[in-house]
Design an enzyme around this catalytic site. Structure first.
Site, PDB file in Angstrom:
ATOM      1  N   GLY A 260      21.609   9.712  73.420  1.00 59.29           N
ATOM      2  CA  GLY A 260      22.758  10.041  73.083  1.00 59.29           C
ATOM      3  C   GLY A 260      23.873   9.510  72.073  1.00 59.29           C
ATOM      4  N   SER A 261      24.759  10.642  72.510  1.00 61.25           N
ATOM      5  CA  SER A 261      26.583   9.752  72.572  1.00 61.25           C
ATOM      6  C   SER A 261      27.030   9.589  74.233  1.00 61.25           C
ATOM      7  CB  SER A 261      27.501  10.614  72.107  1.00 61.25           C
ATOM      8  OG  SER A 261      26.948  11.724  72.118  1.00 61.25           O
TER       9      SER A 261
ATOM     10  N   GLU B 150      20.594   5.208  76.766  1.00 57.07           N
ATOM     11  CA  GLU B 150      20.713   4.878  75.858  1.00 57.07           C
ATOM     12  C   GLU B 150      22.140   5.453  75.337  1.00 57.07           C
ATOM     13  OE1 GLU B 150      20.332   1.435  76.410  1.00 57.07           O
ATOM     14  OE2 GLU B 150      19.149   1.519  78.169  1.00 57.07           O
TER      15      GLU B 150
ATOM     16  N   GLU C 264      33.428   4.758  67.960  1.00 49.79           N
ATOM     17  CA  GLU C 264      32.291   4.816  67.354  1.00 49.79           C
ATOM     18  C   GLU C 264      32.508   5.967  66.737  1.00 49.79           C
ATOM     19  OE1 GLU C 264      28.731   6.861  69.076  1.00 49.79           O
ATOM     20  OE2 GLU C 264      27.643   4.643  68.887  1.00 49.79           O
TER      21      GLU C 264
ATOM     22  N   VAL D  89      28.393  12.116  76.233  1.00 44.34           N
ATOM     23  CA  VAL D  89      27.152  13.606  76.782  1.00 44.34           C
ATOM     24  C   VAL D  89      26.942  12.906  77.846  1.00 44.34           C
ATOM     25  CG1 VAL D  89      25.422  14.345  76.607  1.00 44.34           C
ATOM     26  CG2 VAL D  89      26.696  15.034  74.479  1.00 44.34           C
TER      27      VAL D  89
ATOM     28  N   LYS E  12      14.005  17.892  74.983  1.00 47.05           N
ATOM     29  CA  LYS E  12      14.760  18.571  74.293  1.00 47.05           C
ATOM     30  C   LYS E  12      14.965  17.963  73.066  1.00 47.05           C
ATOM     31  CE  LYS E  12      19.599  18.838  73.544  1.00 47.05           C
ATOM     32  NZ  LYS E  12      18.744  19.424  72.183  1.00 47.05           N
TER      33      LYS E  12
ATOM     34  N   CYS F 285      22.775   3.280  66.625  1.00 50.63           N
ATOM     35  CA  CYS F 285      23.704   3.231  67.314  1.00 50.63           C
ATOM     36  C   CYS F 285      23.833   1.727  67.905  1.00 50.63           C
ATOM     37  CB  CYS F 285      22.490   3.112  68.955  1.00 50.63           C
ATOM     38  SG  CYS F 285      21.396   2.534  68.767  1.00 50.63           S
TER      39      CYS F 285
HETATM   40  P1  NAD Z   1      24.773  13.357  70.598  1.00 52.23           P
HETATM   41  O1  NAD Z   1      24.773  13.138  72.434  1.00 52.23           O
HETATM   42  O2  NAD Z   1      25.530  14.119  69.686  1.00 52.23           O
HETATM   43  O3  NAD Z   1      22.979  14.445  71.493  1.00 52.23           O
HETATM   44  C1  NAD Z   1      21.758  13.813  71.938  1.00 52.23           C
HETATM   45  C2  NAD Z   1      20.815  14.576  72.646  1.00 52.23           C
HETATM   46  O4  NAD Z   1      22.110  15.240  73.826  1.00 52.23           O
HETATM   47  C3  NAD Z   1      20.874  15.697  71.947  1.00 52.23           C
HETATM   48  O5  NAD Z   1      19.350  16.479  72.420  1.00 52.23           O
HETATM   49  C4  NAD Z   1      21.781  17.204  72.015  1.00 52.23           C
HETATM   50  O6  NAD Z   1      21.166  18.280  71.561  1.00 52.23           O
HETATM   51  C5  NAD Z   1      22.428  16.447  73.717  1.00 52.23           C
HETATM   52  N1  NAD Z   1      23.496  17.484  73.973  1.00 52.23           N
HETATM   53  C6  NAD Z   1      24.464  17.216  72.817  1.00 52.23           C
HETATM   54  N2  NAD Z   1      25.904  17.706  73.957  1.00 52.23           N
HETATM   55  C7  NAD Z   1      25.193  17.935  74.781  1.00 52.23           C
HETATM   56  C8  NAD Z   1      25.608  18.671  76.546  1.00 52.23           C
HETATM   57  N3  NAD Z   1      27.219  19.123  76.301  1.00 52.23           N
HETATM   58  N4  NAD Z   1      24.529  18.760  77.324  1.00 52.23           N
HETATM   59  C9  NAD Z   1      24.078  17.843  77.105  1.00 52.23           C
HETATM   60  N5  NAD Z   1      22.702  17.995  76.140  1.00 52.23           N
HETATM   61  C10 NAD Z   1      23.666  17.599  75.288  1.00 52.23           C
HETATM   62  O7  NAD Z   1      23.913  12.280  69.737  1.00 52.23           O
HETATM   63  P2  NAD Z   1      23.399  12.988  68.331  1.00 52.23           P
HETATM   64  O8  NAD Z   1      24.410  12.811  67.221  1.00 52.23           O
HETATM   65  O9  NAD Z   1      21.768  12.926  68.136  1.00 52.23           O
HETATM   66  O10 NAD Z   1      23.076  10.542  68.693  1.00 52.23           O
HETATM   67  C11 NAD Z   1      23.986   9.879  67.961  1.00 52.23           C
HETATM   68  C12 NAD Z   1      24.248   8.942  69.067  1.00 52.23           C
HETATM   69  O11 NAD Z   1      23.339   8.522  70.167  1.00 52.23           O
HETATM   70  C13 NAD Z   1      25.156   7.702  68.962  1.00 52.23           C
HETATM   71  O12 NAD Z   1      26.470   8.163  69.937  1.00 52.23           O
HETATM   72  C14 NAD Z   1      24.531   6.611  69.025  1.00 52.23           C
HETATM   73  O13 NAD Z   1      24.672   5.487  69.025  1.00 52.23           O
HETATM   74  C15 NAD Z   1      23.271   6.954  70.377  1.00 52.23           C
HETATM   75  N6  NAD Z   1      21.893   6.201  70.358  1.00 52.23           N
HETATM   76  C16 NAD Z   1      21.905   5.832  70.893  1.00 52.23           C
HETATM   77  C17 NAD Z   1      21.357   4.940  71.198  1.00 52.23           C
HETATM   78  C18 NAD Z   1      20.928   3.359  71.485  1.00 52.23           C
HETATM   79  O14 NAD Z   1      19.663   2.969  72.025  1.00 52.23           O
HETATM   80  N7  NAD Z   1      21.730   2.793  72.477  1.00 52.23           N
HETATM   81  C19 NAD Z   1      19.905   4.941  70.001  1.00 52.23           C
HETATM   82  C20 NAD Z   1      19.996   5.912  68.987  1.00 52.23           C
HETATM   83  C21 NAD Z   1      21.295   6.481  69.068  1.00 52.23           C
END
Ligand code: NAD
Length: 542
Positions: free
Chosen positions: A265-266, A293, A425, A269, A212, A327
């Site tokens: 992602g965050s 991550e 963040e 989540v 996804k 990130c």
């Molecule tokens: P996000 O958490 O909004 O989304 C990430 C994924 O999760 C997307 O596919 C999104 O659709 C999905 N998602 C959102 N809400 C959800 C839910 N309630 N249940 C299940 N899935 C859900 O993150 P983003 O805005 O796409 O990316 C930014 C974040 O990712 C920042 O916090 C950043 O620090 C982190 N990030 C971390 C790394 C790492 O390696 N540590 C790398 C890249 C990004």
């Protein structure tokens, strides 16, 4: 593999092209960008190789030009998610049984397709979908993605080669089976390379996947789908769905065959997903692998011995490249009083020279933030800083979303080391700086360690070796990727395995063999050549 111990091509990092004026790559990517900008796409779900159009669509637009429609994508309903799961399970055995060199060849071919015929397209798509300037697109969508694919093949072989000792009468073997079930990959908007790597790394190890992508990255994810198809990923191995993330995730996590999640992602989540897995634990056939991550509040700390120009460059690049939406982006800095006037001068000069606008104009260093939600959140924090007594904005502080989601690179200076933007963040082009008394170096290191829940990346600048050693020790648990005299961004696959601990994730180190180990469940096989035929041991003798 039955008939040879095949050697895979030695993985090398893909050289970064310059895109300087007059280069052929610049011309090609601009032409591709214009072509893609001036046409539209209609992106289906991909389940079992079938293109599924549900009719429930959403539009896609470049963040720097939000009224311009690039196309639509189709949103899944629950039945499609179920179908993706069933398909992944049906495809599993044949894929798992395919000799490893066949799997390796597919992903090595994908790397070469990106390096060659798809390079301009995947870069242009990333410029359009995520508003990256060409350099940021190149180091992500082309180079890092290629590196993941090439190095992972090498890491897979290294894992397979790791075998136990045997004796003359018994041969011990480790077989690195894929997980029993399917893997769920959930990917973020900010790196096309991560988007491709999360499903691909699990698939390389023999797993089938439901993937996804982020709603904000579907446009460039479609290019990845095309590349995987052309490279020969068989139908059903990677199934791609979009739509309501909660519905999709709940449906996936309800499956008894759910065997692992590969998430980036965050933090909130990921924590929710972990909690749901816990709630469902009695339903699963196997303990799912949970790899995530997540967020960061990445730091730069300068020692009084540091070179101010180098510190300033670390801030300018580390905090503002890709609008701080990495990130690993520096978002808090600790500068000694004695260095601050010079560091401040250099940072302000840099920011003044940044050009802001569409990535199509290659002189722009800064482009737009990803979407309106992010823009509004950043604007809110900036406005708050304007009215707070303990914060002062010394650069930026302005924003405009009339055409694109543009936030001017912003520097907040605070007297409160625990000020909200030192801890939270924001994920945008905003850095907060705390100026400390030179003699409080050691206390400041404690402060850095204790200010945020995250521990992803961090950098220290020092020409004093004792100070560098002290910081390395004091910040041992404050960052999974720690830099000495460099900015905290820009990890390279095969060189700086990436990931953080504490609230930043499970630290399974993308871009190393450690990550791939999470996608296998080893079986130990002991084969005894001449089996005992008498239960009595010698000690039982008369
Ligand atoms: P996000 O958490 O909004 O989304 C990430 C994924 O999760 C997307 O596919 C999104 O659709 C999905 N998602 C959102 N809400 C959800 C839910 N309630 N249940 C299940 N899935 C859900 O993150 P983003 O805005 O796409 O990316 C930014 C974040 O990712 C920042 O916090 C950043 O620090 C982190 N990030 C971390 C790394 C790492 O390696 N540590 C790398 C890249 C990004």
């Amino acid at each position: 593999m039955g008939k040879g111990f095949f050697q895979v091509p030695t993985a090398i990092n893909e050289p970064v092209k310059s895109y300087a004026p007059g280069t052929p790559e610049r011309e090609e990517v601009l032409e591709t960008y214009a072509k893609m900008y001036n046409s539209t796409v209609d992106i289906p779900l991909y389940i079992n190789g079938e293109e599924i159009k549900t009719g429930d669509t959403a539009t896609m637009a470049p963040p720097h030009d939000h009224q311009h429609i690039l196309g639509t994508y189709h949103k899944a309903e629950k039945q499609h998610i179920q179908k993706a799961i069933d398909t992944a399970l049906a495809a599993r055995q044949q894929w798992a049984d395919l000799p490893w060199e066949q799997r390796a060849a597919i992903f090595l071919k994908a790397a070469e397709l990106i390096a060659g015929p798809y390079r301009a397209k995947i870069n242009a798509a990333t410029m359009l979908a995520q508003s990256k300037n060409i350099f940021q697109a190149e180091i992500d969508a082309a180079c890092e993605f290629i590196d993941f694919l090439r190095f992972n093949v090498e890491f897979m072989v290294r894992i397979y080669e790791d075998q136990p000792d045997s004796t003359a009468d018994a041969w011990n073997r480790l077989e690195y089976r894929p997980l029993e079930g399917f893997v769920y990959a959930i990917t973020p908007f900010n790196f096309t390379a991560i988007s491709g790597n999360l499903p691909a790394s699990a698939a390389l190890m023999g797993n089938t996947v439901v993937w996804k992508p982020s709603d904000s990255q579907i446009y460039s994810a479609k290019v990845i789908v095309d590349i995987f198809k052309e490279a020969g990923v068989p139908d059903g191995v990677i199934n791609v769905v979009y739509g309501d993330p909660v519905m999709i995730t709940d449906t996936v996590l309800a499956s008894p065959d759910f065997a692992g999640v590969h998430f980036t992602g965050s933090t909130h989540v990921f924590k929710d997903i972990w909690a749901k897995i816990g709630t469902n634990i009695h339903n699963y056939k196997t303990y799912p692998r949970i790899v995530g991550e997540t967020g960061g509040k990445d730091f730069i700390v300068a020692h009084p011995s540091a070179n101010p120009k180098q510190v300033a460059t670390g801030i300018s690049r580390g905090a503002f490249e890709f609008q701080g939406q990495k990130c690993s982006a520096a978002s808090r800095a600790y500068i000694p009083k004695s260095l601050w006037p010079e560091v401040q001068k250099f940072v302000l000069e840099d920011i003044k020279s940044f050009k802001i606008g569409s990535p199509e104009d290659m002189s722009n260093f800064i482009t737009a933030v990803i979407h309106e939600g992010s823009f509004d959140k950043l604007a809110k924090y900036i406005d708050q800083a304007k009215s707070d007594d303990n914060a002062e904005i010394i650069a930026g502080g302005t924003y405009d979303k009339s055409k694109g989601y543009f936030i001017d690179p912003t520097v907040i200076v605070t007297k409160d080391p625990k000020y909200t933007t030192m801890c939270t963040e924001l994920f945008g082009p905003v850095i907060t700086i705390y100026v400390y008394d030179d003699e409080k170096w050691s206390d400041t290191l404690q402060l850095v360690d204790q200010t945020s829940e995250y521990a992803l990346t961090g950098a220290i600048f020092s020409t004093d070796r004792y100070a560098a050693a002290e910081a390395t020790k004091a910040l041992e648990n404050s960052a999974g990727n720690f830099y000495i005299n460099d900015k905290p961004t820009g990890a390279v696959v095969g060189q700086q395995p990436f990931g953080g601990a504490r609230a930043s994730g499970t630290n399974d180190k993308a871009g190393s063999y450690l990550n791939l180990l999470r996608w296998v469940s080893p079986r130990t096989i002991k084969e005894t050549f001449v089996s005992p035929s008498n239960y009595r041991y010698p000690f039982l003798g008369e």
